[in-house]
Design a protein around this motif. Structure first.
Motif, PDB file in Angstrom:
ATOM      1  N   GLY A   1      34.085  33.061  42.573  1.00  0.00           N
ATOM      2  CA  GLY A   1      34.933  33.753  42.602  1.00  0.00           C
ATOM      3  C   GLY A   1      34.632  35.371  42.853  1.00  0.00           C
ATOM      4  N   MET A   2      33.300  35.395  43.407  1.00  0.00           N
ATOM      5  CA  MET A   2      33.013  36.563  43.904  1.00  0.00           C
ATOM      6  C   MET A   2      32.610  36.408  45.570  1.00  0.00           C
ATOM      7  SD  MET A   2      30.508  38.680  41.532  1.00  0.00           S
ATOM      8  CE  MET A   2      31.335  39.508  39.978  1.00  0.00           C
ATOM      9  N   TRP A   3      32.073  35.334  45.988  1.00  0.00           N
ATOM     10  CA  TRP A   3      31.545  35.218  47.300  1.00  0.00           C
ATOM     11  C   TRP A   3      32.914  34.905  48.087  1.00  0.00           C
ATOM     12  CZ3 TRP A   3      33.181  30.765  49.851  1.00  0.00           C
ATOM     13  CH2 TRP A   3      33.365  29.779  49.060  1.00  0.00           C
ATOM     14  N   GLN A   4      33.985  34.312  47.364  1.00  0.00           N
ATOM     15  CA  GLN A   4      35.120  34.307  48.367  1.00  0.00           C
ATOM     16  C   GLN A   4      35.938  35.528  48.804  1.00  0.00           C
ATOM     17  OE1 GLN A   4      34.410  32.666  45.300  1.00  0.00           O
ATOM     18  NE2 GLN A   4      35.236  30.552  45.183  1.00  0.00           N
TER      19      GLN A   4
ATOM     20  N   MET B   1      32.820  49.058  42.673  1.00  0.00           N
ATOM     21  CA  MET B   1      33.487  48.386  43.822  1.00  0.00           C
ATOM     22  C   MET B   1      33.289  46.994  43.757  1.00  0.00           C
ATOM     23  SD  MET B   1      34.963  49.257  46.651  1.00  0.00           S
ATOM     24  CE  MET B   1      34.979  50.856  46.643  1.00  0.00           C
ATOM     25  N   ILE B   2      32.175  46.487  43.387  1.00  0.00           N
ATOM     26  CA  ILE B   2      32.019  45.028  43.315  1.00  0.00           C
ATOM     27  C   ILE B   2      33.182  44.187  42.554  1.00  0.00           C
ATOM     28  CG2 ILE B   2      30.718  42.851  42.280  1.00  0.00           C
ATOM     29  CD1 ILE B   2      28.204  44.839  42.951  1.00  0.00           C
ATOM     30  N   ALA B   3      33.539  44.975  41.414  1.00  0.00           N
ATOM     31  CA  ALA B   3      34.458  44.404  40.431  1.00  0.00           C
ATOM     32  C   ALA B   3      35.903  44.451  40.991  1.00  0.00           C
ATOM     33  CB  ALA B   3      34.676  45.088  39.208  1.00  0.00           C
ATOM     34  N   LYS B   4      36.163  45.528  41.715  1.00  0.00           N
ATOM     35  CA  LYS B   4      37.545  45.726  42.528  1.00  0.00           C
ATOM     36  C   LYS B   4      37.570  44.867  43.605  1.00  0.00           C
ATOM     37  CE  LYS B   4      40.181  49.346  44.905  1.00  0.00           C
ATOM     38  NZ  LYS B   4      40.147  50.652  45.679  1.00  0.00           N
ATOM     39  N   LEU B   5      36.639  44.556  44.530  1.00  0.00           N
ATOM     40  CA  LEU B   5      36.515  43.626  45.440  1.00  0.00           C
ATOM     41  C   LEU B   5      36.803  42.071  44.886  1.00  0.00           C
ATOM     42  CD1 LEU B   5      34.059  45.104  47.876  1.00  0.00           C
ATOM     43  CD2 LEU B   5      36.420  45.079  48.166  1.00  0.00           C
ATOM     44  N   ALA B   6      36.027  41.929  43.908  1.00  0.00           N
ATOM     45  CA  ALA B   6      36.055  40.407  43.340  1.00  0.00           C
ATOM     46  C   ALA B   6      37.277  40.078  42.649  1.00  0.00           C
ATOM     47  CB  ALA B   6      34.953  40.340  42.506  1.00  0.00           C
ATOM     48  N   TYR B   7      38.120  41.083  41.992  1.00  0.00           N
ATOM     49  CA  TYR B   7      38.988  40.918  40.945  1.00  0.00           C
ATOM     50  C   TYR B   7      40.518  41.351  41.554  1.00  0.00           C
ATOM     51  CZ  TYR B   7      35.144  39.245  38.231  1.00  0.00           C
ATOM     52  OH  TYR B   7      34.027  38.566  37.768  1.00  0.00           O
ATOM     53  N   GLY B   8      40.355  42.333  42.135  1.00  0.00           N
ATOM     54  CA  GLY B   8      41.637  43.166  42.620  1.00  0.00           C
ATOM     55  C   GLY B   8      42.549  42.199  43.280  1.00  0.00           C
ATOM     56  N   GLY B   9      43.916  42.543  43.064  1.00  0.00           N
ATOM     57  CA  GLY B   9      44.994  41.616  43.720  1.00  0.00           C
ATOM     58  C   GLY B   9      45.050  40.279  43.016  1.00  0.00           C
ATOM     59  N   ARG B  10      44.491  39.966  42.135  1.00  0.00           N
ATOM     60  CA  ARG B  10      44.480  38.534  41.580  1.00  0.00           C
ATOM     61  C   ARG B  10      44.407  38.680  40.100  1.00  0.00           C
ATOM     62  NH1 ARG B  10      39.930  35.223  41.222  1.00  0.00           N
ATOM     63  NH2 ARG B  10      38.107  36.494  41.546  1.00  0.00           N
ATOM     64  N   MET B  11      44.782  37.472  39.377  1.00  0.00           N
ATOM     65  CA  MET B  11      44.430  37.325  37.747  1.00  0.00           C
ATOM     66  C   MET B  11      45.505  38.470  37.195  1.00  0.00           C
ATOM     67  SD  MET B  11      40.710  36.181  37.383  1.00  0.00           S
ATOM     68  CE  MET B  11      39.744  37.687  38.218  1.00  0.00           C
TER      69      MET B  11
END
Length: 350
Positions: free
Chosen positions: A200-203, A226-236
């Motif tokens: 869910g993060m490396w992708q 920034m890690i959370a924004k990149l990992a979860y942004g635009g989905r879920m």
């Protein structure tokens, strides 16, 4: 000296058998006058008894009382003493009444099958001491709230079997890091290597971004926003170009993640979680949110289009699919299995 006639009267009143009453009369019949000589008592009793016997017999066969050769005519049965009167004939049912009764209903003729009684669950009741041993650094307020709320919430969301409870405890123990991370996912120690491993993060975070924002001991702190924004942004359900990824990062006992689940679970329990995402970590709501999240979680089965719920997977003891349903992937599967074993061992005698 006792009055023999008074004794006779008492004995007659105490027996219901007419033959016993007749026997008493034959033994001693009252004289007609106070001056009657005792020698005449036997004859008078015999004469009176004979008349009584005749009257009873005449009444028994339904004929009129006969008139003896000498003396008065025998009294008809209606004039006999109450204790010698025959009982009234039994009242027979009127056949017309049965015809006037309503016909039996369909349910009378074909009663519905009885539903089997629901088996009582065998859930152990969790105590504060249990969590203090299993989650030694968790907030006392969180532990107290879980213990107080468990019965109603577990019943409400279907955590009603031992297997379901054990799987639920294993999942929240891992996801919340023993209750320590309910306030929010701790990303402070996500190294570039770790960011490349977490499903869910490396992708969503490329190698350069991992080095740029990951934690490097002695060199740089992790940029958790920034890690959370990149990992979860635009989905879920998180809106692109916003900080929703950070705002709706993993929180609560099951680390519920994404604006979509915050909305859905908020609607489920009747609490606004979108405007107040911090409520997922509030002891007042944490257990119910986690239970509702667990109950609605489903996983797609491998090599099949079928899905299985976390509850059904728990019933069969399938931690693989419980984890897949709850997590969306298989992060920490070995640790979750270890937690399951720990809880099973701890509660084995309860």
């Amino acid at each position: 000296m006792a009055d023999p006639y008074e004794e006779l009267g008492q004995q007659l009143r105490q027996t219901a058998d007419p033959y016993q009453k007749l026997g008493l009369v034959l033994q001693l019949h009252p004289a007609e006058g106070p001056d009657q000589h005792p020698d005449n008592v036997g004859a008078a009793a015999a004469n009176a008894a004979g008349g009584i016997v005749s009257a009873v017999a005449q009444h028994a066969v339904g004929s009129s009382p006969a008139t003896p050769d000498s003396g008065d005519a025998l009294a008809p049965p209606s004039q006999l003493p109450d204790f010698l009167k025959p009982p009234p004939p039994p009242k027979l049912p009127n056949p017309i009444d049965s015809l006037l009764k309503p016909p039996p209903s369909f349910n009378d003729l074909f009663p519905p099958p009885q539903q089997p009684a629901k088996p009582k669950n065998n859930l152990p009741h969790l105590e504060e001491e249990d969590f203090k041993k299993m989650w030694p650094t968790a907030s006392p307020d969180l532990i107290k709230a879980i213990v107080e709320q468990q019965d109603g919430i577990f019943q409400k969301y279907g955590i009603t079997t031992r297997n379901r409870l054990l799987q639920f405890l294993a999942q929240i123990s891992f996801e919340s890091n023993e209750g320590k991370e309910v306030a929010g996912e701790d990303m402070r120690y996500y190294t570039p290597k770790r960011l490349g491993e977490v499903d869910g993060m490396w992708q969503h975070i490329n190698p350069e971004q991992r080095k740029l924002y990951g934690y490097i001991p002695g060199k740089q702190k992790a940029n958790v926003e920034m890690i959370a924004k990149l990992a979860y942004g635009g989905r879920m359900g998180n809106r692109p170009g916003t900080w929703d990824g950070w705002t709706y990062r993993g929180r609560g006992l099951l680390q519920t993640t994404g604006r979509e689940d915050y909305i859905r679970l908020g609607n489920k329990i009747g609490v606004n979680l979108v405007d107040h995402p911090e409520r997922l970590g509030d002891p007042k709501y944490a257990l119910e949110i986690a239970a509702a999240d667990f109950a609605k979680s489903v996983a797609k089965m491998d090599d099949s289009d079928k899905h299985i719920s976390a509850l059904d997977a728990a019933d069969s003891g399938n931690t693989y699919y419980v984890t897949k349903a709850v997590n969306g992937g298989l992060n920490g599967l070995a640790e979750r299995k270890a937690w399951l074993k720990r809880w099973k061992t701890y509660l084995k005698n309860r």
